[in-house]
Scaffold this active site. Structure first.
Site, PDB file in Angstrom:
ATOM      1  N   GLU A   1      42.361  -9.671  15.162  1.00  0.00           N
ATOM      2  CA  GLU A   1      41.556  -9.101  16.234  1.00  0.00           C
ATOM      3  C   GLU A   1      41.115  -7.696  15.827  1.00  0.00           C
ATOM      4  OE1 GLU A   1      43.352 -11.115  20.250  1.00  0.00           O
ATOM      5  OE2 GLU A   1      44.598  -9.634  19.230  1.00  0.00           O
TER       6      GLU A   1
ATOM      7  N   THR B   1      46.892  -7.689  14.138  1.00  0.00           N
ATOM      8  CA  THR B   1      47.301  -9.024  13.718  1.00  0.00           C
ATOM      9  C   THR B   1      48.397  -9.514  14.658  1.00  0.00           C
ATOM     10  OG1 THR B   1      49.032  -8.219  12.207  1.00  0.00           O
ATOM     11  CG2 THR B   1      46.796  -8.441  11.320  1.00  0.00           C
ATOM     12  N   ASN B   2      48.420 -10.829  14.866  1.00  0.00           N
ATOM     13  CA  ASN B   2      49.404 -11.370  15.796  1.00  0.00           C
ATOM     14  C   ASN B   2      49.668 -12.832  15.466  1.00  0.00           C
ATOM     15  OD1 ASN B   2      51.203 -11.417  17.922  1.00  0.00           O
ATOM     16  ND2 ASN B   2      49.695 -10.994  19.516  1.00  0.00           N
TER      17      ASN B   2
ATOM     18  N   ASP C   1      46.221 -14.671  14.744  1.00  0.00           N
ATOM     19  CA  ASP C   1      45.127 -13.829  15.198  1.00  0.00           C
ATOM     20  C   ASP C   1      44.798 -12.684  14.243  1.00  0.00           C
ATOM     21  OD1 ASP C   1      45.017 -15.221  17.626  1.00  0.00           O
ATOM     22  OD2 ASP C   1      46.507 -13.919  18.546  1.00  0.00           O
TER      23      ASP C   1
ATOM     24  N   THR D   1      56.279 -13.222  23.910  1.00  0.00           N
ATOM     25  CA  THR D   1      56.621 -12.218  22.907  1.00  0.00           C
ATOM     26  C   THR D   1      55.484 -12.111  21.905  1.00  0.00           C
ATOM     27  OG1 THR D   1      58.988 -12.707  23.112  1.00  0.00           O
ATOM     28  CG2 THR D   1      58.270 -11.510  21.147  1.00  0.00           C
TER      29      THR D   1
ATOM     30  N   ARG E   1      59.780  -1.335  24.089  1.00  0.00           N
ATOM     31  CA  ARG E   1      59.288  -2.617  24.583  1.00  0.00           C
ATOM     32  C   ARG E   1      60.384  -3.676  24.572  1.00  0.00           C
ATOM     33  NH1 ARG E   1      54.559  -5.930  21.394  1.00  0.00           N
ATOM     34  NH2 ARG E   1      54.591  -7.855  22.617  1.00  0.00           N
TER      35      ARG E   1
ATOM     36  N   GLU F   1      49.187 -19.968  17.452  1.00  0.00           N
ATOM     37  CA  GLU F   1      48.033 -19.093  17.273  1.00  0.00           C
ATOM     38  C   GLU F   1      48.293 -18.115  16.126  1.00  0.00           C
ATOM     39  OE1 GLU F   1      45.665 -16.058  20.200  1.00  0.00           O
ATOM     40  OE2 GLU F   1      46.260 -18.009  21.034  1.00  0.00           O
TER      41      GLU F   1
END
Length: 313
Positions: free
Chosen positions: A127, A141-142, A125, A151, A302, A123
């Site tokens: 968004e 963004t990813n 992305d 992750t 995280r 994927e």
């Protein structure tokens, strides 16, 4: 005298590749001038490039199908999916976002192959996350590769313009060299292909999606502000769709490279798509310094151990 000084300053800014304008509404300097990659490829109409993904009654083609409004209301969101699957290329959309109170609303322009590889999908992305009152939209963004959904590799940016007033271009390059996210042709993020990222780098053909949906559980401040449907319908408009690269034919189990209708430029192996120019790199440095406010590579709360590509930087 003041007018003369303003003209002199504007001339100097142009010489150094910086627009003299100041963006509306947020106080950021305007973006540096960069090569307009979106001018290199032809536009696809929605009826020739896309089919319904979900929410059919909330999809409204306009301007003879060259643009489409996608609607989110209490009954449903909506989305389109490309008729072809792609393996590398340049992908872009001009998007005008909903105005007003839009907390929890998610507008996405992305690639995925979850339909073919539900447990091992890739994927990429873009968004756009809605906002509570008086707050700006956020660009997220990813990237996921080979099912690496545990992750997330998010980076978040503020925009230097009001994305609800007119259309702006949101684009990405994906090839064997890198993934680049661009806003109005300015690179904001580059993911270089290398040994550190190779195991989670998108590696299989993907479809292109354009959607609007309810992200109440997470989109605005971790779900603090859900969608408020008294402000519905939320309408996003997509247009100037560009998808140019290698198309995938599942019957032949192979890929074929198509060229843009108005260009011989090659976004898969072409030199100008394999490496950022100095001008583009300066633009990206500007965006990351001025506009980026979150990167997973800096989130030590995280990650006890940062992902390997973060260390590679």
């Amino acid at each position: 005298m003041a007018l003369l000084q303003q003209k002199l300053l504007a001339s100097l800014l142009v010489i150094f590749g910086i627009s003299a304008a100041v963006s509306a509404g947020n106080g950021h300097d305007a973006a540096p001038n960069v090569t307009r990659l979106t001018d290199l490829f032809g536009h696809l109409t929605f009826n020739h490039g896309f089919t319904e993904f979900f929410g059919g009654s909330n999809i409204q083609p306009i301007n003879n199908g060259s643009y489409a409004n996608l609607i989110l209301n209490k009954s449903s969101g909506s989305g389109l999916v490309s008729q072809s699957k792609y393996y590398y290329g340049f992908f872009s959309a001009a998007i005008k976002l909903p105005s007003g109170y839009t907390s929890g609303v998610v507008v996405a322009f992305y690639m995925s192959n979850a339909d073919l590889f539900p447990h091992n999908h890739d994927e990429i992305d873009i968004e756009l996350l809605g906002h509570e009152k008086r707050k700006d939209w956020v660009l997220q963004t990813n990237m996921y590769g080979n099912g690496s959904v545990s992750t997330g590799r998010e980076e978040k940016f503020r925009l230097w313009f009001d994305p609800t007033e007119q259309y702006h271009h949101y684009s990405f390059i994906w090839n064997r060299h890198h993934i680049v996210f661009l806003v109005d042709n300015v690179p904001v993020r580059e993911i270089l292909y290398n040994d550190a990222i190779s195991s989670v780098y998108p590696s299989k053909p993907m479809s292109v999606y354009a959607t609007i949906w309810d992200g109440s559980e997470w989109a605005t401040h971790g779900g603090k502000y859900p969608v408020d449907y008294k402000y519905a319908p939320f309408v996003v408009s997509f247009g100037e769709m560009e998808m140019d690269g290698c198309t995938f034919d599942p019957k032949k189990k192979g890929v074929s490279c198509s060229k843009g209708s108005v260009s011989s430029r090659d976004p898969v192996d072409g030199e100008e798509f394999a490496k950022l120019s100095e001008q583009q790199r300066m633009g990206m440095e500007w965006a990351r310094k001025k506009l980026m406010f979150y990167s997973y590579c800096k989130d030590s709360s995280r990650f006890k151990v940062l992902p390997p590509e973060c260390k590679a930087k």
